[in-house]
Design a protein around this motif. Structure first.
Motif, PDB file in Angstrom:
ATOM      1  N   ILE A 529     -67.188  60.331  30.649  1.00  0.00           N
ATOM      2  CA  ILE A 529     -66.481  59.036  30.522  1.00  0.00           C
ATOM      3  C   ILE A 529     -65.779  58.980  29.153  1.00  0.00           C
ATOM      4  O   ILE A 529     -64.602  58.623  29.050  1.00  0.00           O
ATOM      5  CB  ILE A 529     -67.468  57.851  30.688  1.00  0.00           C
ATOM      6  N   ASP A 530     -66.519  59.360  28.103  1.00  0.00           N
ATOM      7  CA  ASP A 530     -65.918  59.379  26.762  1.00  0.00           C
ATOM      8  C   ASP A 530     -64.763  60.380  26.696  1.00  0.00           C
ATOM      9  O   ASP A 530     -63.719  60.113  26.100  1.00  0.00           O
ATOM     10  CB  ASP A 530     -66.983  59.725  25.705  1.00  0.00           C
ATOM     11  N   ALA A 531     -64.955  61.534  27.352  1.00  0.00           N
ATOM     12  CA  ALA A 531     -63.906  62.569  27.334  1.00  0.00           C
ATOM     13  C   ALA A 531     -62.628  62.068  28.008  1.00  0.00           C
ATOM     14  O   ALA A 531     -61.519  62.392  27.584  1.00  0.00           O
ATOM     15  CB  ALA A 531     -64.403  63.837  28.020  1.00  0.00           C
ATOM     16  N   ALA A 532     -62.788  61.248  29.077  1.00  0.00           N
ATOM     17  CA  ALA A 532     -61.611  60.712  29.785  1.00  0.00           C
ATOM     18  C   ALA A 532     -60.776  59.847  28.835  1.00  0.00           C
ATOM     19  O   ALA A 532     -59.545  59.963  28.778  1.00  0.00           O
ATOM     20  CB  ALA A 532     -62.051  59.894  30.997  1.00  0.00           C
ATOM     21  N   ALA A 533     -61.464  58.980  28.065  1.00  0.00           N
ATOM     22  CA  ALA A 533     -60.747  58.104  27.127  1.00  0.00           C
ATOM     23  C   ALA A 533     -60.095  58.919  26.013  1.00  0.00           C
ATOM     24  O   ALA A 533     -58.954  58.666  25.609  1.00  0.00           O
ATOM     25  CB  ALA A 533     -61.706  57.079  26.537  1.00  0.00           C
ATOM     26  N   GLU A 534     -60.830  59.926  25.532  1.00  0.00           N
ATOM     27  CA  GLU A 534     -60.298  60.748  24.440  1.00  0.00           C
ATOM     28  C   GLU A 534     -59.100  61.583  24.918  1.00  0.00           C
ATOM     29  O   GLU A 534     -58.155  61.806  24.166  1.00  0.00           O
ATOM     30  CB  GLU A 534     -61.405  61.640  23.862  1.00  0.00           C
ATOM     31  N   GLN A 535     -59.171  62.030  26.183  1.00  0.00           N
ATOM     32  CA  GLN A 535     -58.051  62.790  26.746  1.00  0.00           C
ATOM     33  C   GLN A 535     -56.785  61.918  26.804  1.00  0.00           C
ATOM     34  O   GLN A 535     -55.673  62.395  26.605  1.00  0.00           O
ATOM     35  CB  GLN A 535     -58.425  63.259  28.154  1.00  0.00           C
ATOM     36  N   PHE A 536     -56.966  60.624  27.048  1.00  0.00           N
ATOM     37  CA  PHE A 536     -55.828  59.692  27.042  1.00  0.00           C
ATOM     38  C   PHE A 536     -55.298  59.526  25.616  1.00  0.00           C
ATOM     39  O   PHE A 536     -54.116  59.239  25.414  1.00  0.00           O
ATOM     40  CB  PHE A 536     -56.270  58.336  27.612  1.00  0.00           C
ATOM     41  N   GLY A 537     -56.195  59.697  24.625  1.00  0.00           N
ATOM     42  CA  GLY A 537     -55.765  59.581  23.226  1.00  0.00           C
ATOM     43  C   GLY A 537     -56.513  58.537  22.421  1.00  0.00           C
ATOM     44  O   GLY A 537     -56.135  58.242  21.289  1.00  0.00           O
ATOM     45  N   MET A 538     -57.579  57.950  23.000  1.00  0.00           N
ATOM     46  CA  MET A 538     -58.354  56.974  22.228  1.00  0.00           C
ATOM     47  C   MET A 538     -59.136  57.716  21.130  1.00  0.00           C
ATOM     48  O   MET A 538     -59.552  58.859  21.327  1.00  0.00           O
ATOM     49  CB  MET A 538     -59.327  56.216  23.140  1.00  0.00           C
ATOM     50  N   PRO A 539     -59.353  57.043  19.985  1.00  0.00           N
ATOM     51  CA  PRO A 539     -60.047  57.733  18.886  1.00  0.00           C
ATOM     52  C   PRO A 539     -61.494  58.076  19.235  1.00  0.00           C
ATOM     53  O   PRO A 539     -62.044  59.036  18.737  1.00  0.00           O
ATOM     54  CB  PRO A 539     -59.981  56.734  17.725  1.00  0.00           C
ATOM     55  N   MET A 540     -62.119  57.252  20.078  1.00  0.00           N
ATOM     56  CA  MET A 540     -63.455  57.599  20.580  1.00  0.00           C
ATOM     57  C   MET A 540     -63.634  56.962  21.952  1.00  0.00           C
ATOM     58  O   MET A 540     -62.944  56.000  22.292  1.00  0.00           O
ATOM     59  CB  MET A 540     -64.561  57.152  19.617  1.00  0.00           C
ATOM     60  N   GLY A 541     -64.538  57.516  22.741  1.00  0.00           N
ATOM     61  CA  GLY A 541     -64.749  56.995  24.090  1.00  0.00           C
ATOM     62  C   GLY A 541     -65.468  55.653  24.085  1.00  0.00           C
ATOM     63  O   GLY A 541     -66.062  55.264  23.077  1.00  0.00           O
ATOM     64  N   PRO A 542     -65.459  54.928  25.220  1.00  0.00           N
ATOM     65  CA  PRO A 542     -66.028  53.577  25.275  1.00  0.00           C
ATOM     66  C   PRO A 542     -67.555  53.552  25.125  1.00  0.00           C
ATOM     67  O   PRO A 542     -68.098  52.580  24.609  1.00  0.00           O
ATOM     68  CB  PRO A 542     -65.623  53.072  26.661  1.00  0.00           C
ATOM     69  N   ILE A 543     -68.237  54.631  25.546  1.00  0.00           N
ATOM     70  CA  ILE A 543     -69.704  54.647  25.432  1.00  0.00           C
ATOM     71  C   ILE A 543     -70.086  54.789  23.963  1.00  0.00           C
ATOM     72  O   ILE A 543     -70.918  54.052  23.439  1.00  0.00           O
ATOM     73  CB  ILE A 543     -70.307  55.818  26.260  1.00  0.00           C
ATOM     74  N   GLU A 544     -69.425  55.723  23.283  1.00  0.00           N
ATOM     75  CA  GLU A 544     -69.683  55.898  21.847  1.00  0.00           C
ATOM     76  C   GLU A 544     -69.271  54.638  21.078  1.00  0.00           C
ATOM     77  O   GLU A 544     -69.953  54.218  20.144  1.00  0.00           O
ATOM     78  CB  GLU A 544     -68.911  57.116  21.327  1.00  0.00           C
ATOM     79  N   LEU A 545     -68.176  54.024  21.486  1.00  0.00           N
ATOM     80  CA  LEU A 545     -67.706  52.798  20.831  1.00  0.00           C
ATOM     81  C   LEU A 545     -68.723  51.666  20.995  1.00  0.00           C
ATOM     82  O   LEU A 545     -69.006  50.931  20.050  1.00  0.00           O
ATOM     83  CB  LEU A 545     -66.342  52.376  21.402  1.00  0.00           C
ATOM     84  N   ALA A 546     -69.296  51.550  22.207  1.00  0.00           N
ATOM     85  CA  ALA A 546     -70.311  50.512  22.447  1.00  0.00           C
ATOM     86  C   ALA A 546     -71.498  50.718  21.504  1.00  0.00           C
ATOM     87  O   ALA A 546     -72.004  49.764  20.896  1.00  0.00           O
ATOM     88  CB  ALA A 546     -70.770  50.560  23.905  1.00  0.00           C
ATOM     89  N   ASP A 547     -71.920  51.966  21.334  1.00  0.00           N
ATOM     90  CA  ASP A 547     -73.002  52.282  20.393  1.00  0.00           C
ATOM     91  C   ASP A 547     -72.611  51.912  18.964  1.00  0.00           C
ATOM     92  O   ASP A 547     -73.414  51.416  18.183  1.00  0.00           O
ATOM     93  CB  ASP A 547     -73.295  53.794  20.431  1.00  0.00           C
ATOM     94  N   GLN A 548     -71.356  52.194  18.630  1.00  0.00           N
ATOM     95  CA  GLN A 548     -70.854  51.937  17.283  1.00  0.00           C
ATOM     96  C   GLN A 548     -70.837  50.427  16.993  1.00  0.00           C
ATOM     97  O   GLN A 548     -71.263  49.972  15.935  1.00  0.00           O
ATOM     98  CB  GLN A 548     -69.424  52.509  17.211  1.00  0.00           C
TER      99      GLN A 548
END
Length: 698
Positions: A529-548
């Motif tokens: 899931i995180d890789a999908a967001a990062e592949q689009f170009g987000m600085p980090m995926g939504p799961i890691e962001l939620a943790d952050q």
């Protein structure tokens, strides 16, 4: 440029050689000659506060150089007459909308000819550099035979931030002069360095003070200055196999920061140097074609757009900040960091909390932040002196602005306001850093609700530049104006939003994060899931962001928004509540979806075989953001599509090379976005239903 720097530099008295005649034949330059027969060429671009290189400036520059050739002075000094600095680079306005690489190359060839002309002058030439010397400005300086830096000067090649690499001969001249591992690193990162560092690299020949300029110029022109010389590695880079080895290492470093597909410029620069670094003439020529090709890429055009979005948001701040003393209530992660940032920007700050420990923690974090961002130890000390622990909350009486950053509980905030309001001075502004409570609810118990605004900062405060300036129906317009000016004065970008649940950024980000939770429920690997967001170009995926962000905060915001928007948002899974109950909150507790060590999430690599990222996964995560942004525009929460894109980039790190969620929709095609959302709604539920605002979106 930072207005405080401008003010500080405004007091500088520059040594500019003999006084120029009033009737200069040139619009942007003044040319004089001193008693030693040395020509002083002063660059003073008409009607601007900073020098930039535009087509007409370059044309005139060439005419001036031709005149100098005819007059044969004993030497040439090039200086800026602007207090702000030498040259801030190319005029970015001329890059907008470029679509034909041949046209770009023709223009860049003409500009190259001017810089080559300067380098070919058959007389000693010296650039005297104060303040900012960036991009094209540094390329002009590199074409001079000697460079004198005034203390406090800053050097750099920021082109990579615009999806480009240097284009006025800098790639060839800089790597020929300075050790290529260091010169390439500067061009690949866009970082700036100070005069001392520039001297140690050999980029400048000497560093001096303004009062010694005359002597330094004489030494440089009449052969008494020990010149910087290329070192062993610089000479060794003439061999192709050496460049091959170094280029390989550079590519793997570049790949850690950005992919070639999304950010082609660093890779184009490495290719250029590896292929042509052995011949200056070949590299100068190849640089023009490479630069022109990059200029017309969607990445460069979107990053240029982002550059102007930032300028637009800075302008929206206005000027005339009247806030000198800020009082912050609540020294937790947000309150403490807001206080530290404001003190670091020159304001007096009192920081109040019920307990001493959070205040001590905030001061410790401030010390760590200042050590990173402030260069002089005395300035670090001064910033810490301005951050005043205030257990008794006495700072309220003198503060021009009070920022409340206590936990997100309506009753608690109202109780704080009841104690505050009678002690505030008459013209003071009361601001809340709430991310979820509508101001309409907060203002009900206030005697002077017209002075309440929202100032919603983003975490980490020192890195995310956006501040949402939130208004409600009963605001005094002057208070909003003052709040916007304050945000600009602390070097942040304001976005004016009307109060409504989640304002803009949290409302747009929540479906992104909750959709990731739904995907987890579907047993999709969290790393995928995180890789999908990062592949689009987000600085980090939504799961890691939620943790952050903290799973407790995600849950609170999600619950609050669901009470307002219901099924337009993905449901909150029951296991997320359990995680919060078990205090598995993410980074701050050491464990959430990932285990966190030293502020980093521990992620095992995805297995080579097995499921891969699909377009549908990416669409499920990113299209709801564009959908919410269109809804916010339609509802009048924000009144400007460009500002929405700017807010999402500067407040969440939304893929800058996409130009923002609305620009992405425009580029992809509104019909395509709407039909994809409809298909997702049929498959996964009504939360994907396209907003009616798409009908009028252009």
């Amino acid at each position: 440029m930072d207005s405080k720097i401008m003010t500080a530099l405004g007091d500088r008295v520059l040594v500019l050689g003999p006084k120029p005649a009033i009737d200069s034949p040139y619009k942007h330059f003044k040319l004089t000659r001193d008693a030693d027969g040395v020509a002083w060429l002063l660059f003073d671009r008409a009607e601007t506060s900073a020098n930039t290189l535009s087509s007409d400036v370059m044309e005139e520059f060439d005419a001036v150089l031709a005149a100098i050739e005819t007059e044969r002075p004993a030497g040439l000094v090039i200086r800026s007459a602007k207090p702000s600095g030498f040259i801030a680079g190319a005029d970015v306005n001329e890059f907008r909308g470029a679509s034909d690489p041949d046209m770009v190359e023709t223009r860049i060839r003409a500009a190259h000819a001017v810089v080559d002309h300067l380098e070919a002058l058959r007389l000693p030439t010296v650039a005297v550099i104060h303040g900012f010397c960036l991009g094209g400005g540094l390329e002009v300086a590199l074409a001079c035979q000697a460079r004198i830096a005034i203390e406090g000067a800053r050097f750099g090649f920021p082109e990579v931030m615009l999806g480009l690499h240097p284009g006025l001969g800098g790639t060839a001249r800089f790597t020929a002069l300075v050790n290529p591992t260091q010169s390439m690193a500067l061009m690949l990162t866009g970082r700036t360095i100070d005069a001392r560092r520039a001297r140690s690299l050999g980029l400048v020949d000497t560093v001096t003070q303004e009062r010694h300029v005359h002597n330094a110029v004489k030494d440089a022109l009449f052969g008494r200055l020990k010149r910087a010389r290329p070192g062993l590695l610089t000479r060794a880079a003439g061999f192709g196999f050496v460049r091959g080895l170094l280029a390989k290492r550079m590519r793997s470093e570049a790949a850690k920061a950005a992919s070639r597909e999304h950010y082609p410029a660093p890779y184009a620069l490495i290719d250029l140097w590896e292929t042509h670094g052995g011949s200056k003439a070949a590299m100068l020529k190849a640089e023009q074609a490479s630069f022109a090709k990059l200029m017309v890429t969607p990445t460069a055009q979107n990053l240029i757009r982002v550059f102007f979005l930032r300028e637009q948001m800075k302008k929206a701040a206005g000027s005339g900040n009247a806030v000198k003393h800020v009082h912050v209530i609540g020294a937790g992660a947000m309150g403490g960091d807001i206080a530290a940032w404001c003190a670091g920007q020159g304001l007096r700050v009192s920081l109040a909390d019920m307990k001493a420990e959070p205040i001590a923690g905030a001061v410790k974090r401030a010390n760590e932040l200042y050590a990173k961002i402030i260069r002089k130890p005395t300035d670090v000390r001064d910033a810490l002196d301005r951050l005043i622990p205030d257990m008794d909350g006495e700072g309220v009486r003198n503060a021009d602005l009070i920022i409340e950053a206590v936990p997100e509980k309506l009753e608690l905030k109202q109780k704080v306001y009841a104690g505050l309001e009678p002690r505030m001075k008459l013209g003071a502004i009361l601001a809340t850093n709430t991310s979820s409570i509508p101001l309409q609810d907060l203002r009900t118990t206030l005697a002077r609700p017209e002075r309440l605004v929202g100032l919603h900062f983003f975490n980490p405060v020192s890195r995310l530049q956006l501040v949402e300036v939130v208004s409600h129906d009963g605001n005094d317009p002057q208070v909003l104006k003052e709040a916007l000016a304050f945000v600009g004065a602390i070097d942040r970008l304001p976005l004016a939003v009307k109060s409504s649940p989640g304002f803009l950024v949290n409302r747009a980000l929540t479906p992104y994060m909750l959709e990731a939770m739904v995907m987890l429920d579907e047993k999709i690997d969290q790393r995928l899931i995180d890789a999908a967001a990062e592949q689009f170009g987000m600085p980090m995926g939504p799961i890691e962001l939620a943790d952050q962000v903290g799973l407790d905060i995600c849950l609170d915001v999600g619950d609050m928004l669901r009470t307002k928007f219901g099924d337009l948002l993905p449901p909150t899974p029951a296991w997320l509540r359990e995680k919060v109950t078990k205090v598995e909150l993410g980074r701050k507790s050491g464990k959430g979806f990932y285990v966190w060590k030293d502020g980093k999430a521990e992620k095992a690599k995805l297995p080579e075989t097995g499921p891969r990222v699909t377009d549908q996964m990416i669409d499920r995560l990113v299209l709801p953001m564009s959908n919410v942004c269109v809804a916010a525009l339609r509802e009048g929460i924000v009144d400007n599509a460009d500002a929405v894109d700017g807010a999402m980039i500067f407040g969440t790190g939304y893929a800058p090379f996409r130009g923002g969620p609305l620009n992405y929709a425009r580029t992809r095609g509104v019909e395509n976005v709407v039909s994809t959302l409809r298909a997702l709604a049929e498959r996964f539920g009504e939360r994907f239903a396209p907003d009616p605002g798409w009908d009028n979106f252009k």
